[in-house]
Design an enzyme around this catalytic site. Structure first.
Site, PDB file in Angstrom:
ATOM      1  N   LEU A   1      -0.992 -14.937  -6.678  1.00  0.00           N
ATOM      2  CA  LEU A   1      -1.059 -15.009  -8.109  1.00  0.00           C
ATOM      3  C   LEU A   1       0.472 -14.873  -8.885  1.00  0.00           C
ATOM      4  CD1 LEU A   1      -4.570 -12.971  -8.450  1.00  0.00           C
ATOM      5  CD2 LEU A   1      -4.271 -15.426  -8.411  1.00  0.00           C
TER       6      LEU A   1
ATOM      7  N   LYS B   1       5.973  -7.166   4.608  1.00  0.00           N
ATOM      8  CA  LYS B   1       6.338  -5.975   3.735  1.00  0.00           C
ATOM      9  C   LYS B   1       7.398  -4.899   4.534  1.00  0.00           C
ATOM     10  CE  LYS B   1       3.273  -6.241  -0.167  1.00  0.00           C
ATOM     11  NZ  LYS B   1       2.286  -5.341  -1.130  1.00  0.00           N
TER      12      LYS B   1
ATOM     13  N   GLY C   1      -9.229   5.791   1.623  1.00  0.00           N
ATOM     14  CA  GLY C   1      -8.600   4.704   2.519  1.00  0.00           C
ATOM     15  C   GLY C   1      -7.102   5.467   2.802  1.00  0.00           C
TER      16      GLY C   1
ATOM     17  N   GLY D   1      -7.938  -3.102 -10.478  1.00  0.00           N
ATOM     18  CA  GLY D   1      -6.770  -3.447  -9.637  1.00  0.00           C
ATOM     19  C   GLY D   1      -5.679  -4.518 -10.441  1.00  0.00           C
TER      20      GLY D   1
ATOM     21  N   ASP E   1       5.163  -1.046  -6.489  1.00  0.00           N
ATOM     22  CA  ASP E   1       3.578  -0.703  -6.415  1.00  0.00           C
ATOM     23  C   ASP E   1       3.178   0.767  -7.156  1.00  0.00           C
ATOM     24  OD1 ASP E   1       2.735  -2.942  -5.412  1.00  0.00           O
ATOM     25  OD2 ASP E   1       2.932  -2.564  -3.434  1.00  0.00           O
TER      26      ASP E   1
END
Length: 325
Positions: free
Chosen positions: A20, A70, A166, A288, A106
Site C-alpha cells: 500500500l 527487513k 504476540g 493499524g 515503526d
C-alpha cells in the site's frame, strides 16, 4: 509526470505488488509538488545485494523494506540506527555520503496516536520529530537516533501498564515504543515459554535496554487484561480474510477497564473484531492504519528533507484505496 529529472523512491519486497506504500507516498508527493516518484521494486532474496548496488548506481534516494528483507538487509548497510538494531529490523533506508543507512520508523508510527488522547479517527500530524536530514545537509553523516518522543498533551505513562499480544517482530517495535513512553510495566504474552524467554533476554543487552519487561503465556491473559491501560495486538489473528476472529476471547476482554486504550496493528478489516469487542466495553480503539500512515510519514520526511509532510493526504489515499470511504 515522470521526467529525466525525477528522483526515485520505492519499496522492496518479494512479493511487493500488494504493498500500500505507493498509494500513500505518491499522494503526498503529488500534493507537495516535488519531482519524486515512489515505485514498487520486486527483489528476490538472492538479489538483495545486487539491488542495493543498482539503486546506488541509478541514484535512488531511499526506499522502504517489507518481507522478507527487513532482517537480511542489516549486514549490507553502511550504518544502522540504534532503534533498528534494538528492534532487529530495518524498514527505511536512505543514501548518505557513507553509503546506505537503515533505520526503523515503526516505533514512531506506533507512538504517534498515543502522543495525545486519541479521538477516533485520529487526526494528528507527524510534525514533532526532526530527522537528521532536517538538522543539516542532505548528506547525512549518521543514522537517526532512537525516536525521542514523549507522551505529549499532558499524558503521563509512568504509572501505566502495557500488555502486548504476540512476541514476533511487530511486538519488538511496540515494546520499544512502550519503553520510550515510559510505561511502568510492559507485559508480553506469547505461546512458547522458550521463545518468550529468548524475547525477554534479547532486550537485556539491547541498544535500548528494557528493564521493566515481563513475559507470560496466554493462560495469564485474563488477569493481565484487568490491569492493562494499553492492550496491543501484534498477532495476525483477525486479519482479512479471517475478520470474524479475535486474539482475545470475549470473556477475557470483559475485564478491560473502561477508558483503556486497545490498539490493533491490523488495518484490514477496519475495525477488526478485536476492536469492535473492545469498544463495546468502553475502551478507546486505535487501528493499524494510523501506524502505517505515520511510519510512512516519518520515512518520507527523511527522504524529502521536510519538517512535515501531508499526513492527512496519505491517510485519505489509503482509506480510499482500501474502500473505507
Amino acid at each position: 509526470m515522470i521526467k529525466g529529472t525525477t528522483k526515485l523512491l520505492g519499496v522492496i519486497g518479494h512479493p511487493v505488488e500488494h504493498s500500500l506504500s505507493p498509494a500513500m507516498h505518491n499522494a503526498a508527493i503529488s500534493h507537495l509538488g516535488v519531482d519524486f516518484v515512489y515505485l514498487p521494486f520486486p527483489v528476490k532474496p538472492g538479489d538483495l545485494k545486487a539491488a542495493l548496488a543498482g539503486f546506488a548506481a541509478i541514484g535512488v534516494r531511499g526506499f522502504s523494506i517489507t518481507i522478507p528483507h527487513k532482517q537480511a538487509i542489516l549486514p549490507l548497510l553502511s550504518e544502522v540506527s540504534p532503534i533498528a538494531r534494538a528492534i532487529g529490523a530495518v524498514n527505511t533506508v536512505y543514501l548518505t555520503d557513507k553509503g546506505w543507512c537503515g533505520t526503523n520508523t515503526d516505533v514512531e508510527g506506533f507512538l504517534a496516536p498515543l502522543q495525545t488522547p486519541p479521538t477516533p479517527p485520529y487526526q494528528g500530524e507527524a510534525k514533532d520529530s526532526i530527522s537528521p536530514l532536517e538538522r543539516g545537509n542532505t548528506a547525512v553523516e549518521s543514522c537517526p537516533p532512537p525516536y525521542q518522543g514523549g507522551a505529549r498533551g499532558g499524558s503521563d505513562w509512568s504509572q501505566k501498564v502495557a500488555v502486548i499480544l504476540g512476541n514476533g517482530g511487530a511486538a519488538r517495535a511496540v515494546v520499544a515504543g512502550c519503553a520510550q513512553l515510559g510505561c511502568a510495566e510492559i507485559h508480553v504474552v506469547g505461546r512458547s515459554e522458550q521463545n518468550l524467554a529468548e524475547f525477554q533476554q534479547s532486550w537485556v543487552n539491547s541498544p535500548m535496554p528494557v528493564q521493566n519487561l515481563q513475559v507470560h503465556t496466554w493462560e495469564n491473559l485474563s488477569m493481565l487484561i484487568s490491569q492493562a491501560d494499553l492492550l496491543v495486538n501484534t498477532t495476525p489473528v483477525g486479519m482479512y480474510p479471517h475478520g470474524e476472529k479475535s486474539p482475545v476471547a470475549e470473556g477475557a476482554l470483559d475485564r478491560i477497564s473502561a477508558g483503556a486504550i486497545v490498539y490493533d496493528l491490523i488495518y484490514t478489516p477496519n475495525p477488526t473484531q478485536f476492536l469492535k469487542d473492545a469498544q463495546l466495553r468502553g475502551a478507546r480503539a486505535i487501528d493499524g492504519l494510523e501506524m502505517l500512515v505515520q511510519q510512512g510519514a516519518a520515512a518520507l520526511k527523511i527522504w524529502l528533507d521536510k519538517e512535515s509532510v501531508p499526513v492527512d493526504v496519505m491517510r485519505q489515499a489509503l482509506r480510499q484505496h482500501l474502500g473505507l470511504d
